[in-house]
Design a protein around this motif. Structure first.
Motif, short mmCIF file in Angstrom:
data_model
loop_
_atom_site.label_atom_id
_atom_site.label_comp_id
_atom_site.label_asym_id
_atom_site.label_seq_id
_atom_site.Cartn_x
_atom_site.Cartn_y
_atom_site.Cartn_z
N PHE A 118 0.81 -1.21 0.00
CA PHE A 118 0.00 0.00 0.00
C PHE A 118 0.85 1.27 0.00
N GLY A 119 2.13 1.14 -0.27
CA GLY A 119 3.03 2.29 -0.18
C GLY A 119 2.65 3.44 -1.08
N MET A 120 2.09 3.15 -2.27
CA MET A 120 1.68 4.20 -3.20
C MET A 120 0.16 4.29 -3.31
N ALA A 121 -0.54 3.73 -2.33
CA ALA A 121 -2.00 3.63 -2.39
C ALA A 121 -2.68 4.91 -1.91
N ARG A 122 -3.94 5.02 -2.29
CA ARG A 122 -4.83 6.05 -1.76
C ARG A 122 -5.94 5.36 -0.97
N ASN A 123 -6.21 5.88 0.23
CA ASN A 123 -7.30 5.36 1.07
C ASN A 123 -7.19 3.84 1.22
N TRP A 124 -6.01 3.37 1.59
CA TRP A 124 -5.76 1.93 1.62
C TRP A 124 -6.55 1.22 2.71
N ASP A 125 -6.90 1.94 3.76
CA ASP A 125 -7.60 1.31 4.89
C ASP A 125 -9.09 1.61 4.92
N GLY A 126 -9.62 2.31 3.89
CA GLY A 126 -11.03 2.67 3.89
C GLY A 126 -11.37 3.81 4.82
N ALA A 127 -10.36 4.37 5.49
CA ALA A 127 -10.58 5.47 6.43
C ALA A 127 -9.87 6.74 5.98
N GLY A 128 -9.50 6.77 4.70
CA GLY A 128 -8.89 7.97 4.14
C GLY A 128 -7.38 8.03 4.26
N THR A 129 -6.73 6.94 4.67
CA THR A 129 -5.29 6.96 4.85
C THR A 129 -4.58 6.64 3.54
N ASP A 130 -3.65 7.49 3.15
CA ASP A 130 -2.85 7.26 1.96
C ASP A 130 -1.54 6.59 2.33
N GLY A 131 -0.95 5.90 1.38
CA GLY A 131 0.37 5.31 1.58
C GLY A 131 1.44 6.38 1.72
N LEU A 132 2.55 5.99 2.31
CA LEU A 132 3.64 6.93 2.56
C LEU A 132 4.15 7.55 1.27
N PHE A 133 4.08 6.82 0.16
CA PHE A 133 4.60 7.31 -1.12
C PHE A 133 3.46 7.52 -2.14
N ALA A 134 2.28 7.87 -1.66
CA ALA A 134 1.13 8.01 -2.55
C ALA A 134 1.34 9.07 -3.63
N GLY A 135 2.16 10.07 -3.35
CA GLY A 135 2.39 11.13 -4.32
C GLY A 135 3.42 10.82 -5.38
N VAL A 136 4.11 9.69 -5.26
CA VAL A 136 5.21 9.40 -6.19
C VAL A 136 4.76 9.21 -7.63
N PRO A 137 3.68 8.48 -7.93
CA PRO A 137 3.30 8.32 -9.34
C PRO A 137 3.13 9.64 -10.08
N ALA A 138 2.66 10.67 -9.41
CA ALA A 138 2.49 11.97 -10.06
C ALA A 138 3.81 12.69 -10.27
N LYS A 139 4.88 12.25 -9.57
CA LYS A 139 6.17 12.92 -9.68
C LYS A 139 7.10 12.27 -10.68
#
Length: 423
Positions: free
Chosen positions: A295-316
């Motif tokens: 889930f390192g590059m995930a968005r809302n991985w836990d269903g509670a709005g939590t993003d992965g630590l590296f969620a912004g990397v694909p856009a960079k």
């Protein structure tokens, strides 16, 4: 090395060991008029020699398959190898009866000498080894000493497991890492059952001891998981500080050169952290059996709005992000299976895609909006479509046989196809 090569040494705090290393890397790009730079980063290697050997094998495969990749011959490659102070993970095949002629206790001593950098903690752990066979209190003390070697904190999707390892009653930790050969979480972790440390290991598979059933094997596993969290923290620092600054320097000196990050194991975490932090364009990112959460590059991985630590990397990343994953990777699989036990995740398929503590090198990138449907690592000449800014997770069961088997021609071909993709 079959391509122009320079080396940059980075210490555990992310500083360049010798600034001249970076000057040399910049000079290399100028001398060879490099159009594309492969920045390679190793993971669980005990010596710089191990890292260099990994880089040599991968580059040899890259050179061997260049003709199979459209446009590759028009590129002028240079290679920059990052060398950082990592610690070897003790492989599970050395456990129990497979620990060699001197037995598991001697294997544990050797691993303590190699894996524990603090002299005081190393002495205390070594003094406990002989007692582990017959004194359950020694196992408790072993865990307590290991805790002194841990980083203060850790971020990411497995942070709960780290907190338990650091602060839960030592008996719970021992039970979680003692485990068994089926990799299921012990039901007593976090519950009311009492662990009988003096009980003999339960037989499995016709009478042999479970993979982590004895107290010595539990101690070895605890040592591994302490190493895991230490290396996790260090790899992030190396990437955010040392490699990110390297990218910025190379881009400033050679703005026409495309920068491609390639990381193996915890090197995958390091280069992902670098892509996240750097103020320099990254043309592609290749993660070979990376050791971080699926889930390192995930968005809302836990269903509670939590993003992965590296969620912004694909856009960079301007081009594609390539991820290899396989069930054959026991190092990543076991690390996250143990994290699951520590975090009280009970189940029969711990470590797989249904486990919140699964690893990206085991399952690929999950719950990641930028992901393509999972594909397969193909033979040289196979068809790939790697759109820019997308994450391509490739099942490598057919070609990658273990955690460090990442230098074959099929891997090199996929890497070059990612490099050759538009971005």
């Amino acid at each position: 090395m079959k391509l122009p090569y320079a080396e940059v040494r980075i210490d555990g705090k992310g500083a360049w060991v010798e600034p001249d290393d970076v000057d040399g890397a910049s000079d290399l790009l100028a001398t060879h008029a490099a159009t594309d730079v492969l920045i390679l980063c190793h993971g669980w290697n005990n010596t710089p020699g191990d890292a260099r050997a990994l880089y040599e094998r991968l580059v040899t495969s890259i050179v061997a398959v260049r003709d199979a990749v459209p446009g590759s011959r028009r590129r002028q490659f240079a290679v920059v190898g990052a060398i950082w102070p990592s610690i070897q993970w003790a492989p599970p095949e050395n456990s129990g009866a497979g620990a060699g002629a001197d037995g598991p206790a001697e294997a544990l001593r050797s691993e303590i000498e190699t894996m524990v950098t603090g002299a005081a903690a190393r002495r205390r752990l070594l003094a406990l080894v002989d007692r582990l066979e017959h004194d359950p209190d020694a196992a408790v003390q072993f865990v307590e000493v290991l805790r002194t070697t841990l980083p203060r904190s850790t971020k990411g999707e497995d942070a709960a497991a780290f907190r338990i390892f650091r602060s839960a009653p030592a008996l719970e930790v021992i039970e979680a890492v003692r485990g068994g050969a089926d990799e299921t979480a012990p039901a007593a972790v976090g519950g009311a059952a009492v662990l009988d440390l003096a009980a003999p290991p339960e037989p499995v598979d016709g009478g042999g001891a479970g993979l982590f059933s004895s107290l010595i094997d539990a101690a070895r596993n605890a040592l591994n998981i302490a190493t895991y969290y230490t290396m996790k923290e260090r790899a992030g620092v190396v990437g955010r500080k040392g490699i990110a600054r390297l990218l910025e320097r190379l881009h400033a000196d050679h703005p026409q050169a495309r920068l491609h990050l390639v990381g193996h194991s915890f090197g995958g975490r390091a280069v992902t952290a670098a892509a996240d932090a750097a103020r320099a364009p990254v043309s592609s990112l290749t993660l070979l059996q990376a050791a971080f959460s699926h889930f390192g590059m995930a968005r809302n991985w836990d269903g509670a709005g939590t993003d992965g630590l590296f969620a912004g990397v694909p856009a960079k990343v301007e081009g594609p992000i390539l991820v290899t994953f396989t069930r054959n990777d026991t190092a990543v699989g076991l690390a996250y299976a143990i994290a699951s036990r520590l975090a009280r995740q009970i189940g029969a398929a711990i470590g797989d895609e249904n486990d919140p503590y699964g690893g990206i090198g085991r399952n690929g990138a999950l719950k990641t909006p930028a992901s393509l449907p999972p594909g397969k690592l193909r033979a040289v000449g196979g068809a790939y479509d790697f759109p820019p800014g997308r994450v391509a997770s490739l099942n490598a069961d057919s070609y990658i046989t273990g955690h460090s088997d990442v230098t074959g021609r099929q891997v090199a071909y996929a890497l070059l196809r990612a490099v050759d993709a538009p971005g």
